[in-house]
Design a protein around this motif. Structure first.
Motif, PDB file in Angstrom:
ATOM      1  N   ASP B  28       0.802  -1.207   0.000  1.00 59.28           N
ATOM      2  CA  ASP B  28       0.000   0.000   0.000  1.00 59.28           C
ATOM      3  C   ASP B  28       0.845   1.271   0.000  1.00 59.28           C
ATOM      4  N   ARG B  29       2.144   1.116   0.111  1.00 58.10           N
ATOM      5  CA  ARG B  29       2.961   2.321   0.107  1.00 58.10           C
ATOM      6  C   ARG B  29       2.955   2.942  -1.286  1.00 58.10           C
ATOM      7  N   ILE B  30       2.938   4.266  -1.292  1.00 57.00           N
ATOM      8  CA  ILE B  30       2.900   4.989  -2.571  1.00 57.00           C
ATOM      9  C   ILE B  30       4.313   5.457  -2.920  1.00 57.00           C
ATOM     10  N   THR B  83       1.850   1.486 -16.399  1.00 59.93           N
ATOM     11  CA  THR B  83       1.968   1.029 -15.016  1.00 59.93           C
ATOM     12  C   THR B  83       0.889  -0.015 -14.761  1.00 59.93           C
ATOM     13  N   ASP B  84       1.177  -0.941 -13.866  1.00 57.58           N
ATOM     14  CA  ASP B  84       0.132  -1.882 -13.449  1.00 57.58           C
ATOM     15  C   ASP B  84      -0.350  -1.554 -12.035  1.00 57.58           C
ATOM     16  N   SER B  85      -0.080  -0.331 -11.608  1.00 63.01           N
ATOM     17  CA  SER B  85      -0.516   0.075 -10.273  1.00 63.01           C
ATOM     18  C   SER B  85      -2.045   0.093 -10.192  1.00 63.01           C
ATOM     19  N   PRO B  86      -2.620  -0.474  -9.142  1.00 61.19           N
ATOM     20  CA  PRO B  86      -4.082  -0.425  -8.978  1.00 61.19           C
ATOM     21  C   PRO B  86      -4.562   0.911  -8.431  1.00 61.19           C
ATOM     22  N   GLU B  87      -3.647   1.873  -8.337  1.00 57.62           N
ATOM     23  CA  GLU B  87      -4.030   3.195  -7.842  1.00 57.62           C
ATOM     24  C   GLU B  87      -3.111   4.226  -8.473  1.00 57.62           C
ATOM     25  N   LEU B  88      -3.676   5.323  -8.925  1.00 57.11           N
ATOM     26  CA  LEU B  88      -2.875   6.419  -9.478  1.00 57.11           C
ATOM     27  C   LEU B  88      -3.194   7.685  -8.694  1.00 57.11           C
ATOM     28  N   ARG B  89      -2.144   8.317  -8.198  1.00 56.92           N
ATOM     29  CA  ARG B  89      -2.337   9.595  -7.513  1.00 56.92           C
ATOM     30  C   ARG B  89      -1.560  10.679  -8.252  1.00 56.92           C
ATOM     31  N   VAL B  90      -1.943  11.933  -8.040  1.00 58.48           N
ATOM     32  CA  VAL B  90      -1.233  13.048  -8.670  1.00 58.48           C
ATOM     33  C   VAL B  90      -1.013  14.180  -7.681  1.00 58.48           C
ATOM     34  N   SER B 170       4.037   1.075  -4.509  1.00 56.12           N
ATOM     35  CA  SER B 170       5.505   1.004  -4.589  1.00 56.12           C
ATOM     36  C   SER B 170       6.007  -0.273  -5.256  1.00 56.12           C
ATOM     37  N   ASN B 171       5.173  -1.289  -5.331  1.00 53.76           N
ATOM     38  CA  ASN B 171       5.616  -2.518  -5.996  1.00 53.76           C
ATOM     39  C   ASN B 171       5.152  -2.601  -7.449  1.00 53.76           C
ATOM     40  N   ALA B 172       4.582  -1.511  -7.953  1.00 53.17           N
ATOM     41  CA  ALA B 172       4.029  -1.556  -9.315  1.00 53.17           C
ATOM     42  C   ALA B 172       5.093  -1.249 -10.362  1.00 53.17           C
TER      43      ALA B 172
END
Lengths: 365, 365
Positions: B28-30, B83-90, B170-172
């Motif tokens: 869950d770390r970004i 990216t394969d991240s299940p979350e994108l932040r800006v 962080s693992n994406a």
């Protein structure tokens, strides 16, 4: 901007000033016409609370606070007027100083939008006025050329209107046209934020307003932002208005269970008050990013199925004059027609109007 | 609003939090990825001033102050990433705290607009982020489902960008895609506020951006609000960019005399630098209230005639690879496609793209 509205106004003002040389002073004096609620069209009730709002005072406390608060907005109301004034000015005041939204222009939320009849009698866009603040005083709206005499001015979509005055040259003709299309009863539109006009770029682009121009019929916008949920009292309210047609487009605010529970009794209650008036049931649009969100698509499909079931049950029970509009064409299929997945831009508003138009024409006969 | 973007984000956040139960904390770390100018596409120069602007530093003092100041805006630049991240932040910061305009949403002027590639490889709209202020920190932009891996993020149209970071788990996987469409050189678009993107509802709806998606070609937006006037130095600047095509659409900012004086030498100068690259000359659109303003129509007709004369003279002089786009289809004929008579809404932007697309396809061969 290449030629901003303010620049344009400046240019035209200068031309007007030159044209005025040699005229009597009296020609240039501005006469202000205070607009009263009963001057406006697109109203379901003669007396509303607040006076430029959209609901009668008795509804307070009977409708939800969400419906009541959104009902304060001036959405969908318009002034039809005739003047030969070579200059039109406006003064207006708003209930809220929050002029725009992150997904809506100040012109759409809080501005005034002017159409004029061309030589064929068709209403075409002519000028817009964005707000200068909670109060906008003595703004030049347009300098119409000779022969441009019939106008329609749309009120702000997402703000309360507390004051409106139109300025004309003092020797000009001035007449409020209250019964222009009154050969037909109005179409009453009940729905969500999309119906209220979020996120049209200017008030004339809310899809009910587009349809009113296309069909030549008065339209009453009872869009209540996030609060359109087919409560029984709303059926009673709609039923008070003598309409030529009702469009019920509340799906975006309702969950599938609410549709299952409320849609049939809502229509029965409205039908009981209005025995023959055609009623249109509209499926909610798909989100424009539904292609990427299977969960949201399933939820929407469940909700649509609930409305289809309600329609079938109503028809089976013998209720006539029902019509149905599916969701597929409302926002098109290119994912581009909304600003945030949900609220139509002008591109989406035009597509909504395109989808509604044929079924409404059929309903009006 | 029926389901506001903020509500939606809240709902999805809640779902994400539930889904995270039982996962390792590290999941869950970004991780924040600081975006540098050279990560972006849609840039004519590797080094610009300011760093997320659109002009090279040497142009300051050689272009007009209007061109220079508008060149500071991030218009038309975009980040292609995987990216394969299940979350994108800006997180992003802007040069100006004036987030919207009376005729433009905050999302369009100062926001970020995200597209994603569907299973057919087509870029489709996916999410938008309106600004929360001059700085917007740690905003959840999207929660992409599994399989949604390729994205395009458009930069603000009418504001300077001073900082941009994308947050992923962080693992994406994370990769900036700089050469996605680089099989073709970019199309360079030079023009007015309309070109820069006024009044698109969100950055992806500027018509050059729409065309880039449709044609699968990188696009460079050199729209300079009210300051596109075919000065010779602009021909030099355009000529520095190795392009597959140039579109010259500066008419809305020029008077007929300027067109008569400048159009021919502008094209000759660009042609001298770029011997074979196709060049498109575009007539300015008619104002959507031109039907009511004969004076403005005459002025526009004079300006169009000047560009047609320039085109004829250039062809006669033996300059090849020239193309021409007339004004008639740019905004359609229903008077509805602009917010203020001049600046296209999304409806108008789509019509601009429709008018440009066939001639650009022909030019690209």
């Amino acid at each position: 901007m290449n030629l901003s509205r303010r620049t344009f106004v400046g240019v035209v003002l200068a031309a007007g000033a030159r044209g005025a040389v040699g005229r009597a002073d009296t020609d240039d004096r501005i006469e202000w016409h205070t607009i009263k609620p009963h001057d406006l069209r697109g109203r379901g009730w003669a007396e509303t609370s607040p006076e430029f709002g959209r609901l009668p005072g008795w509804a307070q406390g009977r409708v939800t606070s969400g419906v009541w608060n959104n009902g304060r907005c001036a959405a969908g109301q318009y002034l039809d007027f005739t003047t030969d004034s070579p200059e039109l000015r406006v003064t207006w005041a708003l209930g809220s100083g929050e002029l725009g939204m992150w997904h809506m222009t100040e012109a759409g939320k809080s501005g005034l939008d002017l159409y004029a009849r061309d030589q064929m009698g068709r209403l075409r866009w002519y000028a817009v006025a964005g707000p200068g603040g909670q109060q906008t005083r003595d703004r030049v709206l347009a300098r119409p050329p000779t022969g441009l005499n019939h106008f329609r001015l749309y009120m702000p979509l997402y703000n309360e209107l507390t004051e409106l005055s139109i300025g004309t040259r003092s020797n000009a003709r001035w007449e409020v046209a209250r019964h222009d299309d009154a050969k037909r009863r109005p179409i009453v539109f009940y729905g969500s934020s999309i119906m209220q006009g979020c996120s049209a770029s200017r008030p004339g682009m809310a899809f009910a307003a587009i349809l009113g121009r296309r069909l030549g019929v008065e339209t009453i916008n009872l869009g209540f932002s996030g609060s359109a949920k087919m409560e029984p009292v709303l059926a009673d309210l709609l039923g008070e208005i003598e309409a030529s047609a009702y469009a019920i487009d509340a799906m975006p605010n309702m969950n599938p269970n609410q549709v299952r529970e409320r849609a049939v009794p809502f229509v029965e209650r409205l039908r009981a008050k209005r025995g023959e008036t055609p009623i249109l049931l509209v499926e909610g649009r798909a989100f424009t990013n539904a292609w990427a969100e299977p969960g949201r698509s399933r939820y929407a499909a469940e909700r649509r199925a609930a409305l289809q079931d309600a329609y079938d049950a109503l028809v089976k029970s013998g209720i006539g004059g029902l019509h149905y509009l599916t969701s597929d064409r409302l926002l098109g299929d290119d994912s581009e027609a909304a600003i945030d997945g949900s609220h139509p831009t002008d591109l989406g508003m035009m597509r909504y109007a395109d989808a509604y138009e044929p079924v409404l024409r059929k309903m009006l006969g």
